[in-house]
Scaffold this active site. Structure first.
Site, PDB file in Angstrom:
ATOM      1  N   LYS A  22      -0.128  -3.071 -11.748  1.00 22.90           N
ATOM      2  CA  LYS A  22       1.237  -2.859 -11.249  1.00 22.90           C
ATOM      3  C   LYS A  22       1.305  -2.969  -9.736  1.00 22.90           C
ATOM      4  O   LYS A  22       2.138  -3.680  -9.188  1.00 22.90           O
ATOM      5  CB  LYS A  22       1.736  -1.473 -11.687  1.00 22.90           C
ATOM      6  N   ASN A  23       0.419  -2.227  -9.058  1.00 23.44           N
ATOM      7  CA  ASN A  23       0.571  -2.148  -7.608  1.00 23.44           C
ATOM      8  C   ASN A  23       0.147  -3.429  -6.892  1.00 23.44           C
ATOM      9  O   ASN A  23       0.494  -3.633  -5.733  1.00 23.44           O
ATOM     10  CB  ASN A  23      -0.151  -0.910  -7.056  1.00 23.44           C
ATOM     11  N   CYS A 117       9.187   6.772  -7.558  1.00 21.50           N
ATOM     12  CA  CYS A 117       8.687   8.105  -7.900  1.00 21.50           C
ATOM     13  C   CYS A 117       8.688   8.993  -6.661  1.00 21.50           C
ATOM     14  O   CYS A 117       8.010   8.700  -5.681  1.00 21.50           O
ATOM     15  CB  CYS A 117       7.272   8.004  -8.470  1.00 21.50           C
ATOM     16  N   ARG A 122       7.827  10.538   1.096  1.00 18.00           N
ATOM     17  CA  ARG A 122       7.052   9.306   1.234  1.00 18.00           C
ATOM     18  C   ARG A 122       7.608   8.491   2.402  1.00 18.00           C
ATOM     19  O   ARG A 122       8.327   7.501   2.215  1.00 18.00           O
ATOM     20  CB  ARG A 122       7.069   8.524  -0.088  1.00 18.00           C
ATOM     21  N   ARG A 400       7.875   2.462 -16.246  1.00 16.71           N
ATOM     22  CA  ARG A 400       7.779   1.774 -14.971  1.00 16.71           C
ATOM     23  C   ARG A 400       6.425   1.102 -14.778  1.00 16.71           C
ATOM     24  O   ARG A 400       6.305   0.120 -14.073  1.00 16.71           O
ATOM     25  CB  ARG A 400       7.859   2.859 -13.900  1.00 16.71           C
TER      26      ARG A 400
HETATM   27  N1  EPU Z   1       2.374   7.830   4.848  1.00 20.19           N
HETATM   28  C1  EPU Z   1       3.048   8.170   5.991  1.00 20.19           C
HETATM   29  N2  EPU Z   1       3.765   7.197   6.629  1.00 20.19           N
HETATM   30  C2  EPU Z   1       3.853   5.921   6.174  1.00 20.19           C
HETATM   31  C3  EPU Z   1       3.152   5.591   5.002  1.00 20.19           C
HETATM   32  C4  EPU Z   1       2.408   6.554   4.366  1.00 20.19           C
HETATM   33  O1  EPU Z   1       3.028   9.307   6.444  1.00 20.19           O
HETATM   34  O2  EPU Z   1       4.523   5.093   6.815  1.00 20.19           O
HETATM   35  C5  EPU Z   1       1.549   8.842   4.161  1.00 20.19           C
HETATM   36  C6  EPU Z   1       2.119   9.191   2.784  1.00 20.19           C
HETATM   37  O3  EPU Z   1       3.079  10.201   2.863  1.00 20.19           O
HETATM   38  C7  EPU Z   1       0.876   9.600   2.032  1.00 20.19           C
HETATM   39  C8  EPU Z   1      -0.214   8.689   2.626  1.00 20.19           C
HETATM   40  O4  EPU Z   1       0.285   8.274   3.880  1.00 20.19           O
HETATM   41  O5  EPU Z   1       0.550  10.933   2.324  1.00 20.19           O
HETATM   42  C9  EPU Z   1      -0.567   7.481   1.789  1.00 20.19           C
HETATM   43  O6  EPU Z   1       0.613   6.748   1.443  1.00 20.19           O
HETATM   44  P1  EPU Z   1       0.550   5.200   1.098  1.00 20.19           P
HETATM   45  O7  EPU Z   1       1.436   4.486   2.069  1.00 20.19           O
HETATM   46  O8  EPU Z   1      -0.855   4.773   1.009  1.00 20.19           O
HETATM   47  O9  EPU Z   1       1.218   5.130  -0.334  1.00 20.19           O
HETATM   48  P2  EPU Z   1       2.294   4.115  -0.877  1.00 20.19           P
HETATM   49  O10 EPU Z   1       2.031   2.762  -0.343  1.00 20.19           O
HETATM   50  O11 EPU Z   1       3.654   4.688  -0.733  1.00 20.19           O
HETATM   51  C10 EPU Z   1       0.838   3.387  -2.909  1.00 20.19           C
HETATM   52  C11 EPU Z   1       1.037   3.262  -4.388  1.00 20.19           C
HETATM   53  C12 EPU Z   1       1.084   4.650  -4.998  1.00 20.19           C
HETATM   54  C13 EPU Z   1      -0.191   5.397  -4.654  1.00 20.19           C
HETATM   55  C14 EPU Z   1      -0.427   5.402  -3.143  1.00 20.19           C
HETATM   56  C15 EPU Z   1      -1.767   6.004  -2.745  1.00 20.19           C
HETATM   57  C16 EPU Z   1       2.300   1.235  -4.589  1.00 20.19           C
HETATM   58  C17 EPU Z   1       3.602   0.586  -4.895  1.00 20.19           C
HETATM   59  N3  EPU Z   1       2.268   2.554  -4.637  1.00 20.19           N
HETATM   60  O12 EPU Z   1       1.958   4.119  -2.426  1.00 20.19           O
HETATM   61  O13 EPU Z   1       1.145   4.429  -6.398  1.00 20.19           O
HETATM   62  O14 EPU Z   1      -0.089   6.727  -5.107  1.00 20.19           O
HETATM   63  O15 EPU Z   1      -0.386   4.045  -2.645  1.00 20.19           O
HETATM   64  O16 EPU Z   1      -2.812   5.297  -3.338  1.00 20.19           O
HETATM   65  O17 EPU Z   1       1.304   0.571  -4.359  1.00 20.19           O
HETATM   66  C18 EPU Z   1       1.686   4.929  -8.622  1.00 20.19           C
HETATM   67  O18 EPU Z   1       1.244   3.819  -8.937  1.00 20.19           O
HETATM   68  O19 EPU Z   1       1.984   5.812  -9.469  1.00 20.19           O
HETATM   69  C19 EPU Z   1       1.864   5.252  -7.212  1.00 20.19           C
HETATM   70  C20 EPU Z   1       2.615   6.254  -6.808  1.00 20.19           C
END
Ligand code: EPU
Length: 420
Positions: A22-23, A117, A122, A400
């Site tokens: 998915k991701n 989610c 986030r 999803r």
């Molecule tokens: N963060 C910030 N600022 C930012 C970006 C991130 O403070 O600009 C913080 C977040 O709050 C969090 C940490 O950094 O504490 C990591 O966030 P990250 O950006 O890595 O997560 P994401 O890109 O929003 C993706 C996956 C998530 C998965 C996370 C961590 C996708 C679409 N989503 O989210 O997947 O939990 O990386 O591995 O790739 C899922 O598949 O169920 C899912 C939620």
């Protein structure tokens, strides 16, 4: 409203084939907007996040064709709108990748802030910081992000992320692919889907190196050409089935996996008592359901994924002794499912970032509600392992991210059905 009805107690046996990640898919499909040409993308999971994203991309003007199961052909040669449909964009998290893709290809984007989610705050400040360092003017309010070239234009440069964000790393890779000069992303995330995106873009003519390490280098190119690419298998879907067998008991061959991506997950399941046999592209998990306590701390890749926190927690609820589960990526993620597991008889106490789990002999069926995708998957595992009937509500979260969950689980012998 549809829900899942699960009659627990069956062990799981047979084989399950894992779908495309998915991701990775939600990054690679927007990446096709960078390509003036035809991209044939294989191993695309048929899940609601992907369906929404394809609808957005089609509405923007790309030609999207689903020619056979798992295969999507995208042609972004013609005119493309830089303002994706706002209502659809708000339905999912990864619609924010349209920002990077549109900024890279057209130098501008007007994108609604994403939904998805909401198990934690986030923020996307790192994405925005990166776009600004690349030379974009970023105008943001509570509904939209508007990107345009700043006075100096867009130019590759060094960007150090404050935290190794998956989303920011991907968005900046998308933006930098067609921006002149060299962009270096420091403190980049290393998840398998980042490597997959780099491999997709490089197949189409990009010059990206270092993906999978904490420094990703992108040498901007003038254009990308079409091509064919197959998405990697889903690490978390595979981990979810492995956790399900561990908790419910049984003997299942999990096929179409990259074992390297699974090491941290199966290592913990082994510690808990599951027998794991690793093949080239498959992993067999055997469990008699009698589990031992363990300690897990979620970490960015290659650590134990936060997206497996809830599923391993279910295994802990059934393990002898006291297990400890610490979350280091999203502190509030426990709240999405621990209360539901408690209503099934689990003994979990949350103290800040750590859950203390005292194993019980059996969980019992209950009416529970999914609050996010992985929390929902965990409730399915709990229902399969419990005595009696479990009804899971809010299954749109689960759908999803899990392709054909009911069919796959049923084929393994689970008694689960989708009821209206
Ligand atoms: N963060 C910030 N600022 C930012 C970006 C991130 O403070 O600009 C913080 C977040 O709050 C969090 C940490 O950094 O504490 C990591 O966030 P990250 O950006 O890595 O997560 P994401 O890109 O929003 C993706 C996956 C998530 C998965 C996370 C961590 C996708 C679409 N989503 O989210 O997947 O939990 O990386 O591995 O790739 C899922 O598949 O169920 C899912 C939620």
């Amino acid at each position: 409203m549809a829900r899942y009805e699960i009659h627990g107690g069956n062990t799981l046996s047979g084989a399950v084939t894992i779908s495309g990640a998915k991701n990775a898919a939600v990054a690679i499909l927007p990446a096709a907007l960078l390509v003036k040409g035809v991209c044939r993308i294989e191993n695309v999971p048929d899940i609601s996040d992907v369906r929404i994203l394809l609808e957005i991309i089609e509405k923007m003007g790309a030609k999207v064709e689903k020619c056979e199961p798992g295969v999507v052909v995208i042609d972004s040669t013609g005119p493309i709108s830089t303002s994706p449909d706002e209502e659809l964009a708000r339905k999912m998290r990864a619609s924010y990748y349209l920002m990077g893709a549109l900024l890279g290809r057209f130098g501008k984007a007007h994108v609604a802030l994403p939904g998805g989610c909401n198990f934690a705050a986030r923020p996307i400040d790192q994405h925005i910081k990166g776009f600004r360092i690349l030379g974009a003017d970023v105008d943001e309010n509570e509904n939209y992000i508007n990107l345009q070239p700043g006075p100096e234009g867009l130019q590759g440069t060094r960007i150090n992320l404050d935290m190794a964000s998956v989303g920011a790393t991907i968005n900046l890779m998308l933006a930098a692919t067609l921006i002149p000069g060299m962009t270096v992303i420091g403190n980049a995330a290393k998840e398998p889907h980042i490597v997959d995106l780099a491999n997709f873009l490089n197949t189409m003519g990009a010059r990206i190196s270092g993906a999978g390490t904490d420094t990703v280098k992108i040498r901007g190119v003038n254009g990308l050409h079409g091509g064919t690419y197959a998405i990697i298998p889903d690490q978390i879907e595979a981990g979810t089935y492995m956790a399900a067998v561990t908790a419910a008991g049984g003997n299942v061959l999990v096929q179409n996996v990259i074992p390297k991506h699974m090491e941290c997950i199966y290592g913990k399941l082994q510690e808990m008592g599951a027998k794991v046999i690793v093949y080239d592209d498959a992993i067999r998990v055997i469990s008699n359901g009698r589990l031992r306590r363990t300690v897990v701390k979620t970490r960015p890749y290659p650590g134990f994924p936060t997206d497996m926190q809830a599923q391993v927690c279910v295994c802990m609820t059934l393990a002898e002794g006291n297990s400890r589960l610490t979350e280091s990526v999203y502190e509030t993620r426990f709240f999405g499912y621990c209360k539901e597991l408690q209503s099934m008889g689990a003994r979990i106490e949350i103290n800040g970032k750590t859950a203390s789990v005292d194993g019980v002999e059996k969980l019992h069926g209950a009416e529970v509600e999914a609050h996010d995708l992985r929390a929902g998957a965990a409730l399915v595992i709990a229902g399969l392992s419990a005595e009696g009937t479990t009804m899971v509500d809010n299954i749109h979260f689960i759908e999803r991210g899990y392709e054909n969950l009911i069919e796959k689980m049923t084929a393994l012998g689970a008694d689960i059905r989708r009821v209206e």
